[in-house]
Motif scaffolding. Structure first.
Motif, PDB file in Angstrom:
ATOM      1  N   UNK A 108     -32.972  51.439 -17.376  1.00 40.29           N
ATOM      2  CA  UNK A 108     -33.848  50.831 -18.342  1.00 40.29           C
ATOM      3  C   UNK A 108     -34.289  51.606 -19.461  1.00 40.29           C
ATOM      4  N   UNK A 109     -34.271  52.690 -19.740  1.00 38.23           N
ATOM      5  CA  UNK A 109     -34.651  53.585 -20.931  1.00 38.23           C
ATOM      6  C   UNK A 109     -33.322  53.233 -21.915  1.00 38.23           C
ATOM      7  N   UNK A 110     -32.101  53.084 -21.690  1.00 35.58           N
ATOM      8  CA  UNK A 110     -31.314  52.538 -22.503  1.00 35.58           C
ATOM      9  C   UNK A 110     -31.465  51.119 -22.895  1.00 35.58           C
ATOM     10  N   UNK A 111     -31.498  50.150 -21.962  1.00 34.12           N
ATOM     11  CA  UNK A 111     -31.738  48.840 -22.241  1.00 34.12           C
ATOM     12  C   UNK A 111     -32.981  48.578 -23.097  1.00 34.12           C
ATOM     13  N   UNK A 112     -34.231  49.092 -22.733  1.00 39.41           N
ATOM     14  CA  UNK A 112     -35.231  48.975 -23.759  1.00 39.41           C
ATOM     15  C   UNK A 112     -35.039  49.145 -25.136  1.00 39.41           C
ATOM     16  N   UNK A 113     -34.432  50.467 -25.215  1.00 39.52           N
ATOM     17  CA  UNK A 113     -34.221  50.616 -26.495  1.00 39.52           C
ATOM     18  C   UNK A 113     -33.285  50.004 -27.479  1.00 39.52           C
ATOM     19  N   UNK A 114     -32.126  49.321 -26.616  1.00 39.63           N
ATOM     20  CA  UNK A 114     -30.951  48.436 -27.399  1.00 39.63           C
ATOM     21  C   UNK A 114     -31.864  47.029 -27.396  1.00 39.63           C
ATOM     22  N   UNK A 115     -32.565  46.862 -26.660  1.00 40.68           N
ATOM     23  CA  UNK A 115     -33.480  45.310 -26.941  1.00 40.68           C
ATOM     24  C   UNK A 115     -34.090  45.513 -28.091  1.00 40.68           C
ATOM     25  N   UNK A 116     -35.017  46.481 -28.110  1.00 41.25           N
ATOM     26  CA  UNK A 116     -35.943  46.522 -29.357  1.00 41.25           C
ATOM     27  C   UNK A 116     -34.849  46.571 -30.663  1.00 41.25           C
ATOM     28  N   UNK A 117     -33.981  47.259 -30.644  1.00 46.52           N
ATOM     29  CA  UNK A 117     -33.167  47.245 -31.584  1.00 46.52           C
ATOM     30  C   UNK A 117     -32.516  46.100 -32.084  1.00 46.52           C
ATOM     31  N   UNK A 118     -32.082  45.109 -30.962  1.00 47.62           N
ATOM     32  CA  UNK A 118     -31.657  43.998 -31.269  1.00 47.62           C
ATOM     33  C   UNK A 118     -32.618  42.936 -31.696  1.00 47.62           C
ATOM     34  N   UNK A 119     -33.900  43.076 -31.270  1.00 50.15           N
ATOM     35  CA  UNK A 119     -34.850  41.966 -31.591  1.00 50.15           C
ATOM     36  C   UNK A 119     -35.362  42.348 -33.131  1.00 50.15           C
ATOM     37  N   UNK A 120     -35.319  43.854 -33.535  1.00 50.07           N
ATOM     38  CA  UNK A 120     -35.650  44.428 -34.592  1.00 50.07           C
ATOM     39  C   UNK A 120     -34.398  43.911 -35.715  1.00 50.07           C
TER      40      UNK A 120
END
Length: 436
Positions: free
Chosen positions: A206-218
């Motif tokens: 989840x820590x990996x996916x949270x970061x990459x989700x934030x990166x994608x939305x950003x």
């Protein structure tokens, strides 16, 4: 229809054309290979090839070598975990899965960080019948760190990025990650999000996916973001604190006992093991030379080797939770940041805590108030080389990690320390800002 066929049908119905397969290297960088959805069955069976040399990649993509790893020889197989396969809300047409890394023979690869974490979870269950819940808080900075509206934690900052932050929450929720809260943090342009706790390996996923989700939305909002320990000199930096609780037969062992603040004996022993190993754990949880620009006293970063009840200056903070919230009692390791590989973090914290259980350790006297103003309080390592030395000397972590994984981690830490040693703080911050 088998598990793989069901997954492929689900991806096809969601319009997914490609799958991102990720692992996190010893420098804390999420690396990726992608495959078309149509190849998923083959990939689950055979894996995807990848050189083991990535275990000794540095944050700037240069390479070092360790006694067991380095050079052009060898091959590993990346095998996706279909139980964690997720359709990405922030990247339409894509799905994601973490991988376990195996040798070409399909024997377990001793340098696999996710495998290391899984082994510690198994040891907790086999030796002590323990389950653990863990969760990471993710902090990040939007923009250049110099502009933003309103005070720290202020509503004005939420209003400024209202649409963007709503989409972050929506994307996390659509991916089944159950966001608990999101708020503006202290530094200009800084935000924090936390999601529901999970088993340790799932929490690292989840820590990996949270970061990459934030990166994608950003990226969709054309906003630059950084998860680096210190994105901008002078700011407080980005932590990635770890929360954990211990469970047996549905009972939270962090409460209902006769130990400090209601801990059970098992909880106290586990946390005492974590507390003892904090100087060595720092080389895994605060692994960048820049981490030590963040890890300063009186900044709520956890710079002192101490613990306390609800003490945000202590490296290890204990939280009793509300009386009617059975899951609320937990411990927080505050000295970790966004440069860390989350699989190494959860595996090493587990190993340290299990050693505490085996030895029946007890916690020292808790600290109240700011330890910076109390005589005799010890700092955690103030620079990466000291943390690396403590990790190399830790018999507990050496045994748990094994020579191949530990050797690669130590080689990367030493090489990054050497790489950045001549840089002024401003240059160091600039060199790593966009790497995380």
């Amino acid at each position: 229809m088998d598990h793989t066929q069901q997954a492929m049908a689900r991806l096809a119905s969601s319009g997914v054309g490609g799958i991102a397969l990720t692992w996190v290297d010893n420098a804390g960088i999420t690396r990726v290979k992608t495959v078309p959805t149509a190849r998923l069955k083959e990939v689950v069976h055979n894996g995807v090839g990848m050189s083991p040399v990535f275990d000794v990649y540095l944050v700037d993509d240069s390479m070092t070598e360790s006694p067991h790893t380095g050079g052009p020889d060898g091959d590993l197989r990346l095998v996706p975990d279909l139980d964690r396969l997720t359709v990405l809300a922030g990247q339409p047409g894509w799905a994601w899965a973490p991988v376990d890394r195996y040798q070409a023979s399909r024997a377990p690869y001793p340098g696999c960080q996710r495998g290391f974490a899984g082994r510690q979870v198994a040891r907790a269950a086999e030796e002590f019948e323990l389950d653990l819940l863990m969760g990471f808080e993710t902090e990040w900075v939007v923009g250049d760190g110099t502009t933003g509206r309103g005070p720290a934690y202020g509503m004005a900052r939420l209003v400024e990025h209202s649409d963007y932050l709503r989409e972050v929450l929506a994307a996390l929720d659509a991916q089944g990650m159950a966001p608990l809260q999101l708020h503006p943090e202290y530094a200009v342009g800084q935000f924090e999000v936390s999601v529901a706790p999970a088993s340790p390996v799932a929490a690292a996923d989840q820590a990996v996916l949270v970061r990459e989700t934030i990166r994608a939305v950003s990226a969709r909002h054309r906003l630059p973001v950084s998860f680096a320990p210190v994105p901008h000199l002078g700011g407080l930096g980005n932590g990635r604190h770890l929360h954990l609780s211990l469970w047996r037969d549905g009972k939270n062992l962090c409460r209902g006992g006769d130990g400090p603040f209601g801990m059970t004996a098992d909880c106290e022993a586990f946390l005492a093991g974590v507390h003892r190993e904090l100087p060595a754990l720092l080389a895994l949880g605060a692994p960048s030379p820049a981490s030590y620009l963040r890890l300063r006293p009186s900044q709520w970063a956890g710079a002192y080797h101490c613990w306390g009840l609800e003490n945000r200056e202590a490296a290890l903070r204990f939280v009793t939770g509300s009386p009617d919230d059975l899951g609320g009692a937990n411990a927080e390791v505050k000295c970790f940041d966004g440069a860390a590989n989350p699989y190494l973090v959860v595996g090493a914290v587990l190993a340290a805590g299990l050693a505490g259980l085996r030895e029946g350790l007890t916690l020292p006297v808790p600290v109240t108030g700011d330890p910076a103003h109390q005589p005799g309080q010890r700092r955690l390592p103030e620079a990466l080389p000291e943390a690396v030395r403590r990790l190399a000397e830790s018999a507990v972590l050496r045994e748990a990690m094994g020579e191949e994984l530990l050797g690669a981690v130590l080689a990367v830490r030493q090489a990054e320390s050497d790489l950045f040693t001549a840089l002024a703080p401003e240059e160091l911050v600039g060199a790593i800002r966009d790497r995380y």
